[in-house]
Design a protein around this motif. Structure first.
Motif, PDB file in Angstrom:
ATOM      1  N   ARG A   6      19.446 135.193 103.779  1.00 42.18           N
ATOM      2  CA  ARG A   6      18.497 135.310 102.634  1.00 42.18           C
ATOM      3  C   ARG A   6      17.454 134.176 103.262  1.00 42.18           C
ATOM      4  O   ARG A   6      17.941 133.250 103.838  1.00 42.18           O
ATOM      5  N   ALA A   8      15.361 131.324 101.357  1.00 47.29           N
ATOM      6  CA  ALA A   8      15.291 130.871  99.753  1.00 47.29           C
ATOM      7  C   ALA A   8      14.308 129.599  99.819  1.00 47.29           C
ATOM      8  O   ALA A   8      14.780 128.328  99.517  1.00 47.29           O
ATOM      9  N   PRO A   9      12.976 129.849  99.955  1.00 53.94           N
ATOM     10  CA  PRO A   9      12.026 128.972  99.960  1.00 53.94           C
ATOM     11  C   PRO A   9      11.962 128.097  98.346  1.00 53.94           C
ATOM     12  O   PRO A   9      12.291 128.906  97.191  1.00 53.94           O
ATOM     13  N   SER A  10      11.943 126.952  98.330  1.00 52.59           N
ATOM     14  CA  SER A  10      11.249 126.341  97.184  1.00 52.59           C
ATOM     15  C   SER A  10       9.780 126.452  97.151  1.00 52.59           C
ATOM     16  O   SER A  10       9.277 125.989  97.568  1.00 52.59           O
ATOM     17  N   GLU A  42      13.760 129.575  94.869  1.00 51.74           N
ATOM     18  CA  GLU A  42      14.398 128.274  94.161  1.00 51.74           C
ATOM     19  C   GLU A  42      13.305 127.577  93.427  1.00 51.74           C
ATOM     20  O   GLU A  42      12.917 126.447  93.782  1.00 51.74           O
ATOM     21  N   TYR A 182      20.447 121.634  92.409  1.00 49.96           N
ATOM     22  CA  TYR A 182      20.168 122.458  93.618  1.00 49.96           C
ATOM     23  C   TYR A 182      21.696 123.018  94.210  1.00 49.96           C
ATOM     24  O   TYR A 182      21.862 124.088  94.607  1.00 49.96           O
ATOM     25  N   VAL A 186      22.469 126.537  94.382  1.00 52.75           N
ATOM     26  CA  VAL A 186      22.394 127.483  95.931  1.00 52.75           C
ATOM     27  C   VAL A 186      23.794 128.056  96.120  1.00 52.75           C
ATOM     28  O   VAL A 186      23.918 129.435  96.417  1.00 52.75           O
ATOM     29  N   ARG A 200      19.630 128.184 108.217  1.00 55.09           N
ATOM     30  CA  ARG A 200      18.367 127.427 107.533  1.00 55.09           C
ATOM     31  C   ARG A 200      18.055 126.059 108.480  1.00 55.09           C
ATOM     32  O   ARG A 200      18.846 126.089 109.310  1.00 55.09           O
ATOM     33  N   HIS A 204      19.375 120.752 106.585  1.00 56.77           N
ATOM     34  CA  HIS A 204      20.414 121.039 105.462  1.00 56.77           C
ATOM     35  C   HIS A 204      21.967 120.709 105.952  1.00 56.77           C
ATOM     36  O   HIS A 204      22.575 121.182 105.072  1.00 56.77           O
TER      37      HIS A 204
HETATM   38  N1  GLU Z   1      15.174 125.823  98.876  1.00 61.26           N
HETATM   39  C1  GLU Z   1      15.388 125.106  99.957  1.00 61.26           C
HETATM   40  C2  GLU Z   1      14.198 124.601 100.958  1.00 61.26           C
HETATM   41  O1  GLU Z   1      13.090 125.334 100.628  1.00 61.26           O
HETATM   42  C3  GLU Z   1      16.180 125.763 100.902  1.00 61.26           C
HETATM   43  C4  GLU Z   1      17.601 126.278 100.493  1.00 61.26           C
HETATM   44  C5  GLU Z   1      18.395 126.734 101.387  1.00 61.26           C
HETATM   45  O2  GLU Z   1      17.953 127.540 102.404  1.00 61.26           O
HETATM   46  O3  GLU Z   1      19.786 126.809 101.076  1.00 61.26           O
HETATM   47  O4  GLU Z   1      14.184 123.703 101.571  1.00 61.26           O
END
Ligand code: GLU
Length: 468
Positions: A6, A8-10, A42, A182, A186, A200, A204
């Motif tokens: 996946r 998962a951009p904010s 997100e 968050y 997640v 990612r 992270h």
């Molecule tokens: N939403 C997070 C971001 O944009 C990424 C979260 C993830 O990949 O778990 O940095």
């Protein structure tokens, strides 16, 4: 088991090149393993998330042709489910309500400062009786993090990483206003989406340790992780605006082709021997997370341009013409007519070999359009101002003789003859003639251009400057 990745951009800004590369690696890994690539927005941070940013992210992914499977998941819509999981954890004694006051937290922070230690909440409510709870404080919910021992991640890229549990704290999973954090959202979403691999950014990594606490508390399978090293600017510092373009949209506006950007991003941290140009088909076939390097990749604009030039050369003329239609219309209010399109079809192959990006190509091909008078660059104008009018009047007379057989070899011959009769060198006229018929100081070979434009057009353009 089918692979599920996946992105998962904010949605708090544009699609940054680092995020786009994360999306690419997830996409490639899913394609390589015949799995799924999901997209989750997100958007739980109501203050910082914007519709505009969501649109920018979706547009960027579409432009790069990184198609996601299934429906887009909007994280904000799953908040009820996230809260249910928090309630479960509470019920099972794996999380607890914390009634710490601002004052108490402040003291903990100050103490940490004095001891020169990172701030950690002191777990004062972990085992405390709720009868003691103050009435005037809305509690947060904290997870019970392991106190002793160590935690381990077997990362596909970074290898085995251990952290002493002393370094973790009982972090918040539900805020005092009842919204999930968050960290919790997640994990619940990744679990519910059956994500098997979390690929990612390296930034992270600490989140992964914390999120594993929730997986373990829920007794859920922990997805495999792959932390991609960050992209650094050419000077070795974190890539940022001051290094130039950093958003996918900016590269697009700078005339970079999406295929070129994909190829370039792929090579930022991943390699297949010494191959620089890698087709998408081969990228899918060859891609593996294990081959992503551990150390950060440095952004190299010259390399991007060299990859872009390669893709421009390969680009189909019809695609270029539809790009030019848009570009000229927007910038010069010019519509491409049949004559211009014919000329472009004859002249583009040469121009393609000289172009670093599509914008440069467009400026270089502008003289093929039938707009009159032509647009003249500053450098070309310097030549035009110094043109010896009589020479070019005479040249036009000579060229008229071959009007009906206006081919490049013929033109070259007749110009050579003209020069020798006048006692001139090619360099005495070439830049002037180039300036008058192209409006530029750099262009494809002059004889080639003259053949494409034809005698009438050449005459019209030259006379405009020498009679004016
Ligand atoms: N939403 C997070 C971001 O944009 C990424 C979260 C993830 O990949 O778990 O940095």
């Amino acid at each position: 088991m089918k692979t599920v990745t996946r992105f998962a951009p904010s949605p708090t800004g544009n699609l940054h090149i680092g995020s786009a590369r994360t999306a690419l690696f997830n996409w490639l890994f899913a394609k390589n393993t015949k799995g799924k690539f999901l997209l989750r927005i997100e958007d739980t941070d109501k203050v910082r998330s914007t519709k505009d940013s969501i649109n920018k992210i979706l547009e960027g992914l579409k432009w790069l042709d990184l198609k996601w499977d299934d429906e887009i998941i909007y994280q904000s819509k799953n908040q009820k489910r996230h809260n249910e999981v928090a309630e479960d954890l509470l019920k099972n004694g794996l999380a607890y309500k914390c009634f710490c006051s601002e004052e108490e937290l402040k003291n903990m922070r100050e103490e940490a400062k004095i001891l020169k230690k990172p701030f950690r909440y002191n777990r004062m409510w972990r085992d405390r009786d709720l009868k003691d709870a103050p009435k005037n404080i809305d509690p947060v919910i904290r997870i019970k993090s392991p106190i002793d021992g160590e935690s381990n991640i077997d990362d596909i890229i970074q290898g085995s990483i251990k952290v002493s549990n002393e370094e973790m704290d009982d972090f918040i999973i539900v805020r005092s206003d009842g919204t999930p954090t968050y960290m919790l959202s997640v994990v619940v979403d990744d679990h519910d989406m059956n994500v098997t691999h979390i690929v990612r950014g390296h930034d992270h990594l600490t989140n992964t340790f914390r999120q594993n606490v929730i997986y373990n508390a829920m007794n859920w399978n922990v997805p495999k992780s792959a932390h991609i090293p960050l992209i650094l600017g050419p000077d070795g510092s974190k890539m940022s605006k001051r290094h130039g373009a950093i958003d996918v949209e900016e590269y697009k506006n700078n005339g970079i082709l999406s295929d070129a950007l994909i190829n370039y991003m792929l090579r930022l941290g991943w390699s297949h021997g010494d191959d620089e140009i890698i087709s998408l088909e081969n990228a899918i076939k060859w891609f593996s997370l294990e081959k992503i390097g551990k150390s950060p990749a440095k952004f190299d604009n010259d390399k991007l341009i060299s990859v872009n030039s390669h893709y421009i050369k390969e680009l189909d003329n019809n695609k270029i013409i539809s790009f030019l239609e848009n570009y000229y219309n927007k910038k010069y209010k010019i519509e491409l007519d049949k004559i211009s399109i014919n000329r472009l079809n004859l002249g583009l192959d040469d121009i393609k070999t000289r172009s670093r990006d599509l914008n440069q190509l467009a400026e270089m091909a502008l003289f093929y359009c039938s707009k009159f008078p032509i647009t003249v660059s500053k450098k070309a104008d310097k030549y035009i101002k110094k043109v010896d009018k009589n020479t070019f009047k005479d040249l036009l007379i000579v060229l008229k003789n071959i009007e009906n057989d206006f081919k490049k070899q013929k033109i070259e011959q007749i110009i050579a003859k003209f020069l020798s009769e006048k006692g001139l060198k090619l360099s005495d006229i070439i830049q002037y003639i180039r300036a008058m018929i192209t409006g530029l100081d750099v262009s494809p070979r002059i004889y080639d251009i003259m053949e494409v434009l034809g005698f009438e057009e050449i005459k019209k353009r030259i006379e405009y400057f020498i009679n004016g």
